[in-house]
Design a protein around this motif. Sequence first.
Motif, short mmCIF file in Angstrom:
data_model
loop_
_atom_site.label_atom_id
_atom_site.label_comp_id
_atom_site.label_asym_id
_atom_site.label_seq_id
_atom_site.Cartn_x
_atom_site.Cartn_y
_atom_site.Cartn_z
N VAL A 111 -48.59 68.93 33.23
CA VAL A 111 -47.51 69.37 32.35
C VAL A 111 -46.98 70.73 32.78
O VAL A 111 -45.77 70.98 32.77
CB VAL A 111 -47.99 69.41 30.88
N ALA A 114 -44.41 70.42 35.58
CA ALA A 114 -43.36 69.41 35.39
C ALA A 114 -41.98 70.04 35.23
O ALA A 114 -41.83 71.14 34.71
CB ALA A 114 -43.69 68.55 34.18
N VAL A 116 -38.20 68.82 33.67
CA VAL A 116 -37.52 67.80 32.87
C VAL A 116 -36.02 68.08 32.90
O VAL A 116 -35.58 69.23 32.77
CB VAL A 116 -38.04 67.83 31.41
N VAL A 138 -43.62 73.57 30.91
CA VAL A 138 -42.57 72.66 31.36
C VAL A 138 -41.31 73.45 31.67
O VAL A 138 -40.92 74.34 30.91
CB VAL A 138 -42.27 71.59 30.29
N TYR A 158 -37.28 64.62 39.16
CA TYR A 158 -37.66 65.13 37.84
C TYR A 158 -38.76 64.24 37.26
O TYR A 158 -38.84 63.05 37.56
CB TYR A 158 -36.45 65.16 36.91
N ASP A 159 -39.58 64.84 36.41
CA ASP A 159 -40.67 64.08 35.79
C ASP A 159 -40.20 63.26 34.61
O ASP A 159 -40.82 62.25 34.26
CB ASP A 159 -41.78 65.04 35.37
N ALA A 160 -39.11 63.66 33.97
CA ALA A 160 -38.58 62.92 32.84
C ALA A 160 -37.16 63.39 32.57
O ALA A 160 -36.73 64.46 33.03
CB ALA A 160 -39.43 63.12 31.59
N THR A 188 -36.74 57.47 37.05
CA THR A 188 -37.20 58.57 36.20
C THR A 188 -37.18 58.13 34.73
O THR A 188 -36.16 57.65 34.25
CB THR A 188 -36.30 59.80 36.37
N ILE A 228 -44.80 62.49 31.56
CA ILE A 228 -45.35 63.33 32.63
C ILE A 228 -46.75 62.87 33.01
O ILE A 228 -47.09 62.74 34.20
CB ILE A 228 -45.39 64.80 32.17
N GLU A 229 -47.56 62.58 32.01
CA GLU A 229 -48.95 62.18 32.25
C GLU A 229 -49.03 60.89 33.07
O GLU A 229 -49.94 60.71 33.89
CB GLU A 229 -49.66 61.99 30.91
N GLY A 232 -44.31 60.31 35.62
CA GLY A 232 -42.93 60.76 35.62
C GLY A 232 -42.09 60.04 36.64
O GLY A 232 -42.18 58.84 36.83
#
Length: 234
Positions: A111, A114, A116, A138, A158-160, A188, A228-229, A232
Amino acid sequence: VEALTGLMEAVVPLVQALSWPLIVLFILVSFGAPLRKFLEGLEQFTFRADLSGVEASARRQQVEAAALLGAAAADKAEKSASGAAVSGSDGAHEIASAVAQAVRPEVLPAVGQATVLWVDDNPANNLYERRALEALGVRFTLSETTEDTLEKLRLGRYDAIVSAMPRPADDEAEYPLLKGQHKAGDTTPLIEYADASSPDHRAQAHRRGAFGSTSRPEELFALVISAIEHGGGR
């Protein structure tokens, strides 16, 4: 004065135990009664000062994120037509429980690294939601249009994605950002953050490929961490 004194007596020991400067006066002045009720409810959660290492850090981050999510919930209530306030201890319990479940020591490294992509035609509307996640490390990149978002996705990873853009007027219309992602082969995870999210809206967003859909700050928080966990956009 008595109410403020009681609130400070409840919060100060927690702040002292964690050696963390909770911005109590700021959120009290900003949101008044809804936040006072939230913080009064938050006192039932105990955070031990003798925790060591990563666990102690995680607990401190949990408190900071929970307070900011409480501010986000109060802000949404103040802006809503109904003006419904944060529901005291019940609201605090729900938010703190969501944060405690999402923020675990084993997920903090991922996290904290990450990024976003936050899509919003008015990013100032959701400052506290972003700050709650920023408390965990984040980083956010902001975008105000679908076209700019797709270009950013083309140029970087990007992770999310969190989309706080208004829903299409036609419920049957293809969500333009999801459609653009699918066309570009981008995977994503996208989370819809809307003013209202009924079971039908959630089901529709899921059918169109969204990772999740919610109107509640604590659910958004948990969805972003879950995305993210689980890898992502990697």
